[in-house]
Design an enzyme around this catalytic site. Structure first.
Site, PDB file in Angstrom:
ATOM      1  N   ASN A 318       0.772  -1.005  -0.319  1.00  0.00           N
ATOM      2  CA  ASN A 318      -0.187  -0.087  -0.025  1.00  0.00           C
ATOM      3  C   ASN A 318       0.537   0.865  -0.078  1.00  0.00           C
ATOM      4  O   ASN A 318       0.639   2.081   0.563  1.00  0.00           O
ATOM      5  CB  ASN A 318      -1.160   0.173   1.122  1.00  0.00           C
ATOM      6  CG  ASN A 318      -1.736   1.015   0.956  1.00  0.00           C
ATOM      7  OD1 ASN A 318      -2.570   1.701  -0.352  1.00  0.00           O
ATOM      8  ND2 ASN A 318      -3.115   1.015   1.747  1.00  0.00           N
ATOM      9  N   HIS A 349      -8.884   3.385   8.563  1.00  0.00           N
ATOM     10  CA  HIS A 349      -8.786   2.138   8.293  1.00  0.00           C
ATOM     11  C   HIS A 349     -10.420   2.045   8.917  1.00  0.00           C
ATOM     12  O   HIS A 349     -11.347   1.060   8.325  1.00  0.00           O
ATOM     13  CB  HIS A 349      -8.008   1.466   7.826  1.00  0.00           C
ATOM     14  CG  HIS A 349      -7.128   0.491   7.241  1.00  0.00           C
ATOM     15  ND1 HIS A 349      -5.723   1.323   7.522  1.00  0.00           N
ATOM     16  CD2 HIS A 349      -6.461  -0.031   6.096  1.00  0.00           C
ATOM     17  CE1 HIS A 349      -4.723   0.698   7.038  1.00  0.00           C
ATOM     18  NE2 HIS A 349      -5.472   0.094   5.941  1.00  0.00           N
TER      19      HIS A 349
END
Length: 463
Positions: A318, A349
């Site tokens: 990521n 998140h």
């Protein structure tokens, strides 16, 4: 999920058309901005229906902040509003609308838009509200000197290439792409006359796109064949725990973690291919003279699978989110930058407890891995055999540490997370604490590191 794949495949076709028929030589920047924005809005509505209103509300709220807030505070207000709205949506998605974690929903695009909003706000603050000598070299390069127009702002946040799966990119890079300066800027960094060229080459992304589509196809096949056959939940099955030795459980943990990766490889590589197909993502020329299209790449699979340190693994997983965390948090945090960065990542998140177990564990393991590397690595560099042994051992430990850390991220809830950690005797937590207690820690303070970066930049300027 079907809508997601359909939109991304349609976006891929639209990206090729966009590069060929709406290239900067055929269309004005305004037309390119408008097309990218309208298609992005259409994809959002097609995928998420009326829930897509959340994307547009957040975008317009922050456009108001960007134009009305004072420059010294623009990054703070934008950050609080964007992260606050994202968190409220995370809460409502789970506890009010009862969305499951595996359901494709509006929170994914909202997370990407939050990254872009805060990135632009920080870079606008750097460009207008700070002196050049106060900035690092990277901040100076990416600083935005004027507020964008509404069309530019909407295009940057809602363009069809990144509205569904990202990735986040820098505002100056995106504007250079729309205006046709993106590739040219990167090519000017190379002395082409020395290489025998009379003029700048015209690199095509087609080869890079085809290569990434092959990776996407393989990832999809692995997802369909492996992921459902090796569920993470099996590692806390009572029968499995009773009959399987400790080392075998660690081996199976590695397998189920590997099986969980292909869906991320699929989504991120396809998103990268979409941007490349539109002509966006050129990053320059490597040492062998090969054109590189990895400016927006979100992962480096080879480096992930061969990582010999926790840091190396994180840096190649990521990638664009890691860059965002560095630019808006780590580089600006007045104290404890590592801890604050992990906490922000967890908050971004969502609110599942498993995320916080993962990122808080990540802080501990990162600090312990850094202490081991600083104190031990130099002893193994004196000979090739010793270095090979060191690499093998650190690869095994890194892969197991990552599996141990990310398991709660997949299991989400408190009860299975605690059951899992009990089943493996909290071994990584205990070992990390022992390392931090026994090994001398020689951290480089955040302020000292920034001062050294600044001194280096000033030295380059003086030359």
């Amino acid at each position: 999920q079907i809508n997601f794949v359909a939109c991304q495949l349609f976006a891929l076709l639209a990206a090729f058309w966009f590069r060929i028929y709406l290239s900067p030589s055929h269309a004005s920047s305004a037309v390119r901005h408008a097309f990218a924005t309208l298609f992005g809005i259409y994809f959002a509505v097609f995928c998420f229906g009326w829930y897509s209103i959340h994307l547009f509300v957040l975008v317009m709220m922050n456009y108001g902040i960007m134009n009305m807030a004072s420059i010294p505070n623009i990054h703070r207000y934008s950050f609080v509003v964007a992260m606050g709205y994202l968190t409220l949506c995370h809460i409502s998605r789970i506890y009010i609308f009862h969305y499951g974690i595996l359901t494709t929903d509006f929170s994914g695009p909202l997370m990407i838009i939050t990254q872009k909003i805060t990135t632009l706000a920080c870079q606008l603050h750097d460009g207008i509200g700070r002196q050049a000598e106060e900035l690092t070299a990277e901040q100076n390069r990416l600083a935005v000197k004027s507020r964008p127009s509404l069309l530019e702002y909407l295009s940057y946040l809602l363009n069809f290439m990144s509205i569904i799966a990202g990735p986040c990119s820098n505002y100056k890079d995106y504007i250079a792409f729309i205006e046709g300066r993106h590739v040219h800027m990167k090519l000017l960094e190379v002395n082409w006359k020395q290489k025998g060229y009379d003029r700048l080459p015209d690199p095509s992304p087609t080869g890079a796109v085809m290569y990434k589509l092959c990776i996407t196809l393989v990832s999809l096949i692995l997802f369909l064949t492996l992921t459902k056959n090796f569920p993470m939940a099996y590692i806390i099955d009572n029968e499995f725990l009773d009959k399987t030795p400790f080392l075998s459980r660690l081996g199976y943990l590695y397998i189920v973690t590997q099986a969980a990766k292909p869906k991320y490889y699929f989504a991120w590589t396809l998103a990268d291919a979409v941007n490349n197909a539109a002509g966006y993502g050129f990053s320059g020329v490597d040492e062998r003279g090969t054109f590189r299209w990895d400016l927006l790449s979100n992962l480096n699979i080879w480096n992930i699978e061969t990582a010999t340190s926790f840091k190396m693994y994180i840096e190649n997983w990521n990638i664009q989110t890691a860059a965002w965390l560095k630019r808006v948090c780590y580089d600006r945090a007045p104290w404890y930058p590592t801890a604050l960065t992990f906490i922000l990542s967890a908050l971004w998140h969502g609110i599942y407890p498993g995320y916080y177990f993962t990122f808080l564990t990540g802080i501990l393991i990162t600090l312990a891995a850094r202490a081991i590397r600083n104190n031990c690595r130099h002893y193994f560099l004196s000979s090739v055999p010793l270095k090979i042994v060191y690499d093998i051992v650190t690869w095994v430990v890194t892969q197991l540490a990552v599996c141990y850390t990310v398991a709660p991220f997949v299991m989400l809830a408190v009860e299975p997370t605690i059951k899992f950690y009990k089943s493996v005797y909290f071994h990584m937590h205990i070992l990390s604490i022992l390392v931090l207690l026994l090994l001398p820690i020689r951290p480089q303070t955040h302020s000292l590191r920034r001062a050294q970066d600044q001194a280096m930049m000033n030295s380059v300027k003086s030359k």
